[in-house]
Design a protein around this motif. Structure first.
Motif, PDB file in Angstrom:
ATOM      1  N   ALA A  34      85.554 -11.440  -3.393  1.00  0.00           N
ATOM      2  CA  ALA A  34      85.180 -10.208  -4.092  1.00  0.00           C
ATOM      3  C   ALA A  34      86.367  -9.258  -4.077  1.00  0.00           C
ATOM      4  CB  ALA A  34      83.979  -9.553  -3.433  1.00  0.00           C
ATOM      5  N   LEU A  35      86.687  -8.690  -5.235  1.00  0.00           N
ATOM      6  CA  LEU A  35      87.717  -7.660  -5.336  1.00  0.00           C
ATOM      7  C   LEU A  35      87.023  -6.314  -5.277  1.00  0.00           C
ATOM      8  CD1 LEU A  35      90.567  -6.668  -5.748  1.00  0.00           C
ATOM      9  CD2 LEU A  35      90.294  -7.026  -8.215  1.00  0.00           C
ATOM     10  N   THR A  36      87.273  -5.577  -4.198  1.00  0.00           N
ATOM     11  CA  THR A  36      86.522  -4.342  -3.930  1.00  0.00           C
ATOM     12  C   THR A  36      87.482  -3.192  -3.639  1.00  0.00           C
ATOM     13  OG1 THR A  36      86.318  -5.061  -1.624  1.00  0.00           O
ATOM     14  CG2 THR A  36      84.454  -5.512  -3.077  1.00  0.00           C
ATOM     15  N   ASP A  37      88.302  -2.847  -4.619  1.00  0.00           N
ATOM     16  CA  ASP A  37      89.229  -1.736  -4.430  1.00  0.00           C
ATOM     17  C   ASP A  37      88.475  -0.416  -4.343  1.00  0.00           C
ATOM     18  OD1 ASP A  37      91.822  -2.924  -4.292  1.00  0.00           O
ATOM     19  OD2 ASP A  37      91.648  -3.433  -6.414  1.00  0.00           O
ATOM     20  N   HIS A  38      89.126   0.563  -3.729  1.00  0.00           N
ATOM     21  CA  HIS A  38      88.484   1.848  -3.473  1.00  0.00           C
ATOM     22  C   HIS A  38      88.248   2.634  -4.762  1.00  0.00           C
ATOM     23  CE1 HIS A  38      88.639   1.711   0.915  1.00  0.00           C
ATOM     24  NE2 HIS A  38      89.840   1.177   0.791  1.00  0.00           N
ATOM     25  N   ASP A  39      86.994   2.794  -5.116  1.00  0.00           N
ATOM     26  CA  ASP A  39      86.558   3.693  -6.189  1.00  0.00           C
ATOM     27  C   ASP A  39      87.172   3.356  -7.546  1.00  0.00           C
ATOM     28  OD1 ASP A  39      85.195   5.401  -4.197  1.00  0.00           O
ATOM     29  OD2 ASP A  39      87.230   5.909  -3.575  1.00  0.00           O
ATOM     30  N   THR A  40      87.598   2.102  -7.753  1.00  0.00           N
ATOM     31  CA  THR A  40      88.229   1.737  -9.011  1.00  0.00           C
ATOM     32  C   THR A  40      87.943   0.290  -9.372  1.00  0.00           C
ATOM     33  OG1 THR A  40      90.326   1.689 -10.246  1.00  0.00           O
ATOM     34  CG2 THR A  40      90.423   1.088  -7.926  1.00  0.00           C
ATOM     35  N   VAL A  41      87.945   0.016 -10.678  1.00  0.00           N
ATOM     36  CA  VAL A  41      87.829  -1.357 -11.173  1.00  0.00           C
ATOM     37  C   VAL A  41      89.110  -1.761 -11.903  1.00  0.00           C
ATOM     38  CG1 VAL A  41      85.318  -1.218 -11.364  1.00  0.00           C
ATOM     39  CG2 VAL A  41      86.732  -0.599 -13.345  1.00  0.00           C
ATOM     40  N   ALA A  42      90.202  -1.030 -11.643  1.00  0.00           N
ATOM     41  CA  ALA A  42      91.442  -1.221 -12.397  1.00  0.00           C
ATOM     42  C   ALA A  42      92.031  -2.616 -12.237  1.00  0.00           C
ATOM     43  CB  ALA A  42      92.474  -0.172 -11.977  1.00  0.00           C
ATOM     44  N   LEU A  76      80.032  -0.893  -0.311  1.00  0.00           N
ATOM     45  CA  LEU A  76      80.503  -1.928  -1.213  1.00  0.00           C
ATOM     46  C   LEU A  76      79.505  -2.073  -2.354  1.00  0.00           C
ATOM     47  CD1 LEU A  76      81.518  -4.461   1.549  1.00  0.00           C
ATOM     48  CD2 LEU A  76      83.112  -3.362  -0.048  1.00  0.00           C
ATOM     49  N   ALA A  77      80.023  -2.130  -3.574  1.00  0.00           N
ATOM     50  CA  ALA A  77      79.175  -2.295  -4.761  1.00  0.00           C
ATOM     51  C   ALA A  77      79.632  -3.535  -5.500  1.00  0.00           C
ATOM     52  CB  ALA A  77      79.293  -1.076  -5.665  1.00  0.00           C
ATOM     53  N   TYR A  78      78.722  -4.467  -5.730  1.00  0.00           N
ATOM     54  CA  TYR A  78      79.046  -5.724  -6.385  1.00  0.00           C
ATOM     55  C   TYR A  78      78.340  -5.827  -7.734  1.00  0.00           C
ATOM     56  CZ  TYR A  78      80.227  -7.066  -1.566  1.00  0.00           C
ATOM     57  OH  TYR A  78      80.746  -7.119  -0.290  1.00  0.00           O
ATOM     58  N   LEU A  79      79.035  -6.405  -8.703  1.00  0.00           N
ATOM     59  CA  LEU A  79      78.430  -6.885  -9.943  1.00  0.00           C
ATOM     60  C   LEU A  79      77.667  -5.799 -10.701  1.00  0.00           C
ATOM     61  CD1 LEU A  79      77.198 -10.306  -8.520  1.00  0.00           C
ATOM     62  CD2 LEU A  79      79.180  -9.920 -10.013  1.00  0.00           C
ATOM     63  N   PHE A  80      78.238  -4.600 -10.732  1.00  0.00           N
ATOM     64  CA  PHE A  80      77.667  -3.512 -11.524  1.00  0.00           C
ATOM     65  C   PHE A  80      78.323  -3.485 -12.907  1.00  0.00           C
ATOM     66  CE2 PHE A  80      81.131  -1.959  -8.891  1.00  0.00           C
ATOM     67  CZ  PHE A  80      81.955  -1.320  -9.803  1.00  0.00           C
ATOM     68  N   ASP A  81      77.701  -2.787 -13.828  1.00  0.00           N
ATOM     69  CA  ASP A  81      78.268  -2.577 -15.159  1.00  0.00           C
ATOM     70  C   ASP A  81      79.303  -1.464 -15.046  1.00  0.00           C
ATOM     71  OD1 ASP A  81      78.908  -1.930 -17.740  1.00  0.00           O
ATOM     72  OD2 ASP A  81      76.867  -1.454 -18.371  1.00  0.00           O
ATOM     73  N   PRO A  82      80.602  -1.778 -15.201  1.00  0.00           N
ATOM     74  CA  PRO A  82      81.626  -0.749 -15.002  1.00  0.00           C
ATOM     75  C   PRO A  82      81.589   0.358 -16.044  1.00  0.00           C
ATOM     76  CG  PRO A  82      82.610  -2.749 -15.879  1.00  0.00           C
ATOM     77  CD  PRO A  82      81.190  -3.091 -15.543  1.00  0.00           C
ATOM     78  N   ALA A  83      80.922   0.121 -17.171  1.00  0.00           N
ATOM     79  CA  ALA A  83      80.865   1.126 -18.236  1.00  0.00           C
ATOM     80  C   ALA A  83      79.646   2.036 -18.128  1.00  0.00           C
ATOM     81  CB  ALA A  83      80.864   0.438 -19.602  1.00  0.00           C
ATOM     82  N   GLU A  84      78.736   1.762 -17.197  1.00  0.00           N
ATOM     83  CA  GLU A  84      77.540   2.612 -17.060  1.00  0.00           C
ATOM     84  C   GLU A  84      78.006   4.037 -16.761  1.00  0.00           C
ATOM     85  OE1 GLU A  84      74.494   4.924 -15.721  1.00  0.00           O
ATOM     86  OE2 GLU A  84      75.986   4.234 -14.259  1.00  0.00           O
ATOM     87  N   PRO A  85      77.627   5.035 -17.583  1.00  0.00           N
ATOM     88  CA  PRO A  85      78.306   6.337 -17.556  1.00  0.00           C
ATOM     89  C   PRO A  85      78.161   7.136 -16.268  1.00  0.00           C
ATOM     90  CG  PRO A  85      76.478   6.332 -19.135  1.00  0.00           C
ATOM     91  CD  PRO A  85      76.676   4.925 -18.698  1.00  0.00           C
ATOM     92  N   ALA A  86      76.990   7.168 -15.645  1.00  0.00           N
ATOM     93  CA  ALA A  86      76.818   8.009 -14.466  1.00  0.00           C
ATOM     94  C   ALA A  86      77.665   7.506 -13.300  1.00  0.00           C
ATOM     95  CB  ALA A  86      75.342   8.055 -14.067  1.00  0.00           C
ATOM     96  N   PHE A  87      77.660   6.205 -13.069  1.00  0.00           N
ATOM     97  CA  PHE A  87      78.433   5.642 -11.974  1.00  0.00           C
ATOM     98  C   PHE A  87      79.935   5.727 -12.280  1.00  0.00           C
ATOM     99  CE2 PHE A  87      79.235   1.610  -9.264  1.00  0.00           C
ATOM    100  CZ  PHE A  87      79.605   2.392  -8.190  1.00  0.00           C
ATOM    101  N   ALA A  88      80.319   5.504 -13.531  1.00  0.00           N
ATOM    102  CA  ALA A  88      81.730   5.609 -13.912  1.00  0.00           C
ATOM    103  C   ALA A  88      82.242   7.036 -13.701  1.00  0.00           C
ATOM    104  CB  ALA A  88      81.917   5.189 -15.364  1.00  0.00           C
ATOM    105  N   ALA A  89      81.427   8.026 -14.015  1.00  0.00           N
ATOM    106  CA  ALA A  89      81.837   9.424 -13.848  1.00  0.00           C
ATOM    107  C   ALA A  89      82.018   9.773 -12.376  1.00  0.00           C
ATOM    108  CB  ALA A  89      80.793  10.347 -14.486  1.00  0.00           C
ATOM    109  N   GLU A  90      81.158   9.248 -11.529  1.00  0.00           N
ATOM    110  CA  GLU A  90      81.280   9.530 -10.094  1.00  0.00           C
ATOM    111  C   GLU A  90      82.543   8.886  -9.521  1.00  0.00           C
ATOM    112  OE1 GLU A  90      80.382  11.226  -6.429  1.00  0.00           O
ATOM    113  OE2 GLU A  90      79.624  11.650  -8.438  1.00  0.00           O
ATOM    114  N   ARG A  91      82.846   7.659  -9.937  1.00  0.00           N
ATOM    115  CA  ARG A  91      84.075   7.014  -9.460  1.00  0.00           C
ATOM    116  C   ARG A  91      85.305   7.801  -9.905  1.00  0.00           C
ATOM    117  NH1 ARG A  91      81.599   2.594 -11.716  1.00  0.00           N
ATOM    118  NH2 ARG A  91      83.318   2.204 -13.170  1.00  0.00           N
ATOM    119  N   GLU A  92      85.287   8.303 -11.127  1.00  0.00           N
ATOM    120  CA  GLU A  92      86.416   9.088 -11.626  1.00  0.00           C
ATOM    121  C   GLU A  92      86.578  10.379 -10.829  1.00  0.00           C
ATOM    122  OE1 GLU A  92      89.655  10.394 -13.728  1.00  0.00           O
ATOM    123  OE2 GLU A  92      88.762   8.385 -13.640  1.00  0.00           O
TER     124      GLU A  92
END
Length: 282
Positions: A34-42, A76-92
């Motif tokens: 699993a690739l689990t970088d901090h607060d990013t899916v880059a 740790l968060a696995y297999l989420f939709d990276p484009a889901e807006p609420a979670f994407a905004a929090e990571r940003e």
């Protein structure tokens, strides 16, 4: 099957590129990483592209910075939709404040007599999001401490240490709900790692379980055997799964990729809960 569900690339604070991480996982004899970088899916796209003809399975994920009752913790968060807006905004939001916090920590170190610079830390981080391990590496370069681990003490960068500066961190119950709403599977990373600082109570873990937490990361280099036994008992009591992972950071830490692993049945149970994304196989 050999399954390691917690590894970092240089998209955050690891030293391997995502492609190098894939190659290292193959060399270590892993079947799943699993690739689990901090607060990013880059790093996800590069890691996925490197899977070709490897036979390795990649679990896209992230490690989220959380905070409750004065205590920092990671989810740790696995297999989420990276484009889901609420979670994407929090990571940003977390990533943006990580930059501010990094500069403030460097300034605090300089005030304490450490001859490091923000430019030096940025060079060490490269394209990754600046974090305390990059600042720790700068302290090593400057001869202030001998190793990265030595920087994570009350003298310097530990939570509550002389050079520590608070950053925006998500409430963990909110984080669990955001991960679930994005179709992902949340797992509490190294919940008993007391040498990193204070750890949350069993009551907090019970609240996370009630909110939708799937598992505790039990087998981890920062847990001794009594801690692992206690966490296994708590997980059983709360109906949670238990995982094992290396928390690999390349040469920035001494832990080896695949040093701790997850039972295949547990892995399958976690994947079965995901609706946001699927594992990728080369």
């Amino acid at each position: 099957m050999r399954i390691d569900l917690h590894a970092h690339s240089n998209a955050s604070d690891g030293t391997d590129t995502p492609a190098e991480l894939v190659a290292a996982a193959v060399a270590a004899g892993l079947d799943v990483v699993a690739l689990t970088d901090h607060d990013t899916v880059a790093g996800h796209a590069e890691a996925a592209a490197a899977l070709t003809d490897t036979g390795l399975t990649l679990v896209p994920g992230a490690e989220l910075s959380c905070h409750t009752d004065g205590i920092s913790l990671h989810l740790l968060a696995y297999l989420f939709d990276p484009a889901e807006p609420a979670f994407a905004a929090e990571r940003e939001l977390v990533r943006t404040d990580r930059f501010r916090r990094g500069r403030a920590v460097v300034e605090r170190c300089r005030e304490l007599g450490a001859p490091i610079t923000w430019e030096q830390v940025q060079r060490i981080a490269g394209d990754g999001s600046v974090g305390r391990p990059h600042i720790a590496s700068a302290l090593v370069e400057a001869g202030v401490v001998a190793t990265v681990s030595d920087a994570f003490t009350a003298e310097w960068l530990a939570n509550g240490g002389r050079a520590d500066v608070r950053k925006h961190e998500t409430d963990p119950v909110t984080a669990v709900r955001l991960v679930r709403a994005a179709g992902g599977v949340p797992v509490f990373a190294h919940p008993g790692a007391s040498k990193r600082g204070d750890t949350v109570s069993d009551q907090v873990i019970a609240e996370l379980a009630e909110a939708g937490l799937a598992a505790l990361e039990v087998d981890h280099t920062d847990h001794d055997e009594p801690t692992r036994a206690r966490l296994r008992g708590l997980a059983a009591e709360l109906g949670l799964l238990t995982t094992g992972s290396s928390d690999y950071h390349g040469h920035r830490k001494t832990v080896r990729l695949g040093e701790w692993t997850t039972d295949p049945a547990v892995y399958e149970a976690l994947v079965a809960q995901a609706t946001g994304a699927r594992p990728l196989t080369g």
